[in-house]
Design an enzyme around this catalytic site. Structure first.
Site, PDB file in Angstrom:
ATOM      1  N   CYS A  11       0.948  -0.950  -0.101  1.00  0.00           N
ATOM      2  CA  CYS A  11      -0.127  -0.130   0.201  1.00  0.00           C
ATOM      3  C   CYS A  11       0.640   1.414  -0.054  1.00  0.00           C
ATOM      4  O   CYS A  11       2.215   1.226  -0.332  1.00  0.00           O
ATOM      5  CB  CYS A  11      -1.094  -0.328   0.814  1.00  0.00           C
ATOM      6  SG  CYS A  11      -0.233  -0.118   2.888  1.00  0.00           S
ATOM      7  N   THR A  12       0.389   2.527   0.379  1.00  0.00           N
ATOM      8  CA  THR A  12       1.263   4.008   0.492  1.00  0.00           C
ATOM      9  C   THR A  12       2.098   3.434   1.507  1.00  0.00           C
ATOM     10  O   THR A  12       3.292   4.103   1.590  1.00  0.00           O
ATOM     11  CB  THR A  12       0.123   4.642   0.516  1.00  0.00           C
ATOM     12  OG1 THR A  12      -0.674   4.498  -0.475  1.00  0.00           O
ATOM     13  CG2 THR A  12       1.158   6.071   0.423  1.00  0.00           C
ATOM     14  N   GLY A  13       1.996   3.694   3.095  1.00  0.00           N
ATOM     15  CA  GLY A  13       2.125   3.546   4.044  1.00  0.00           C
ATOM     16  C   GLY A  13       2.744   3.072   5.079  1.00  0.00           C
ATOM     17  O   GLY A  13       3.110   2.569   5.571  1.00  0.00           O
ATOM     18  N   ASN A  14       1.849   1.828   4.881  1.00  0.00           N
ATOM     19  CA  ASN A  14       2.439   0.530   5.485  1.00  0.00           C
ATOM     20  C   ASN A  14       1.999   0.805   7.172  1.00  0.00           C
ATOM     21  O   ASN A  14       3.203  -0.094   8.235  1.00  0.00           O
ATOM     22  CB  ASN A  14       3.853   0.059   5.249  1.00  0.00           C
ATOM     23  CG  ASN A  14       4.450  -1.705   5.555  1.00  0.00           C
ATOM     24  OD1 ASN A  14       5.525  -2.134   6.217  1.00  0.00           O
ATOM     25  ND2 ASN A  14       2.884  -2.925   5.208  1.00  0.00           N
ATOM     26  N   THR A  15       0.239   1.041   7.481  1.00  0.00           N
ATOM     27  CA  THR A  15       0.308   1.846   8.538  1.00  0.00           C
ATOM     28  C   THR A  15      -1.107   1.281   8.846  1.00  0.00           C
ATOM     29  O   THR A  15      -1.051   0.775   9.872  1.00  0.00           O
ATOM     30  CB  THR A  15       0.677   2.530   8.881  1.00  0.00           C
ATOM     31  OG1 THR A  15      -0.318   3.688   8.312  1.00  0.00           O
ATOM     32  CG2 THR A  15       2.252   3.365   9.136  1.00  0.00           C
ATOM     33  N   CYS A  16      -1.649   0.988   7.153  1.00  0.00           N
ATOM     34  CA  CYS A  16      -2.822   0.242   7.326  1.00  0.00           C
ATOM     35  C   CYS A  16      -3.208  -1.008   6.724  1.00  0.00           C
ATOM     36  O   CYS A  16      -3.582  -1.619   7.217  1.00  0.00           O
ATOM     37  CB  CYS A  16      -4.231   0.944   7.332  1.00  0.00           C
ATOM     38  SG  CYS A  16      -3.549   3.162   7.739  1.00  0.00           S
ATOM     39  N   ARG A  17      -3.721  -0.623   5.679  1.00  0.00           N
ATOM     40  CA  ARG A  17      -4.259  -1.865   5.195  1.00  0.00           C
ATOM     41  C   ARG A  17      -2.964  -2.501   4.648  1.00  0.00           C
ATOM     42  O   ARG A  17      -4.111  -3.528   4.768  1.00  0.00           O
ATOM     43  CB  ARG A  17      -4.835  -0.850   3.313  1.00  0.00           C
ATOM     44  CG  ARG A  17      -5.897   0.246   3.638  1.00  0.00           C
ATOM     45  CD  ARG A  17      -5.777   0.862   2.028  1.00  0.00           C
ATOM     46  NE  ARG A  17      -4.687   1.547   1.368  1.00  0.00           N
ATOM     47  CZ  ARG A  17      -4.794   2.280   0.538  1.00  0.00           C
ATOM     48  NH1 ARG A  17      -5.551   2.495  -0.452  1.00  0.00           N
ATOM     49  NH2 ARG A  17      -3.807   3.101   0.605  1.00  0.00           N
ATOM     50  N   ASP A 127      -8.348   3.857   1.032  1.00  0.00           N
ATOM     51  CA  ASP A 127      -7.644   3.961   2.704  1.00  0.00           C
ATOM     52  C   ASP A 127      -8.509   4.654   4.395  1.00  0.00           C
ATOM     53  O   ASP A 127      -8.505   5.876   3.708  1.00  0.00           O
ATOM     54  CB  ASP A 127      -6.370   5.088   1.690  1.00  0.00           C
ATOM     55  CG  ASP A 127      -5.148   5.094   3.161  1.00  0.00           C
ATOM     56  OD1 ASP A 127      -5.187   4.611   3.851  1.00  0.00           O
ATOM     57  OD2 ASP A 127      -3.893   5.769   2.500  1.00  0.00           O
TER      58      ASP A 127
END
Length: 177
Positions: A11-17, A127
């Site tokens: 994903c984008t930030g690797n903190t959620c999805r 997101d």
């Protein structure tokens, strides 16, 4: 002995999805004693950042272990090592394929892979970053469904590989038929 299957969520930030998706798949694989390596990374991750509190809580409410996650920025090595790369959005997939066209065959959006549809029919996993608990709950529900579908497809594929390998073996006999 079978080699370990290595699945990477992006994903984008690797903190959620992507860490939530990885946690869901890791749990399914562990429940069935499958020797799979499941990991996640972000295109623009801040190395070492923890999973967002809402994401961790959404996993905890489902009795899914997600603690100890530290964000990782996606590397060329991670992409090479993975057998399958599942992205959260079409733009993530396109960014990877643009830079690494040789990997196009193993890079899919999670939605397209899970639903077994062409990439142009894929839908993004929204997101939840910056949203409230409801946004993370909706994301976790969507991810749980997609990961379950992807897991079913992967286990069918693994079973097919085992059967295919077994058909040509010398010790396989065709008695009684």
């Amino acid at each position: 002995m079978e080699e370990t299957m290595h699945i990477l969520f992006v994903c984008t930030g690797n903190t959620c999805r992507s860490p939530m998706a990885a946690a869901f798949l890791r749990t399914l694989a562990e429940e069935r004693a499958l020797d799979w390596k499941v990991d996640s990374a972000g295109l623009m991750a801040m190395e070492g950042a923890p999973m967002t509190e809402h994401a961790a809580q959404a996993l905890a409410r489902r009795q899914i272990a997600g603690g100890g996650h530290a964000a990782k920025r996606l590397t060329r090595e991670m992409l090479r090592e993975a057998d399958l790369i599942l992205t959260m959005s079409r733009s993530h997939r396109q960014a990877l394929v643009d830079v690494f066209p040789e990997l196009a065959g193993k890079v899919h959006t999670l939605y397209a892979f899970a639903h077994e549809v062409p990439e142009d029919q894929s839908q993004d996993v929204v997101d939840p970053f910056g949203g409230g608990e409801e946004a993370y709950e909706a994301c976790a529900e969507h991810l749980a469904d997609l990961v379950q579908r992807a897991f079913a497809r992967l286990t069918r594929r693994v079973a097919g590989d085992v059967e295919e390998k077994g058909e040509g073996r010398d010790d396989a006999s065709e008695q009684g038929g």
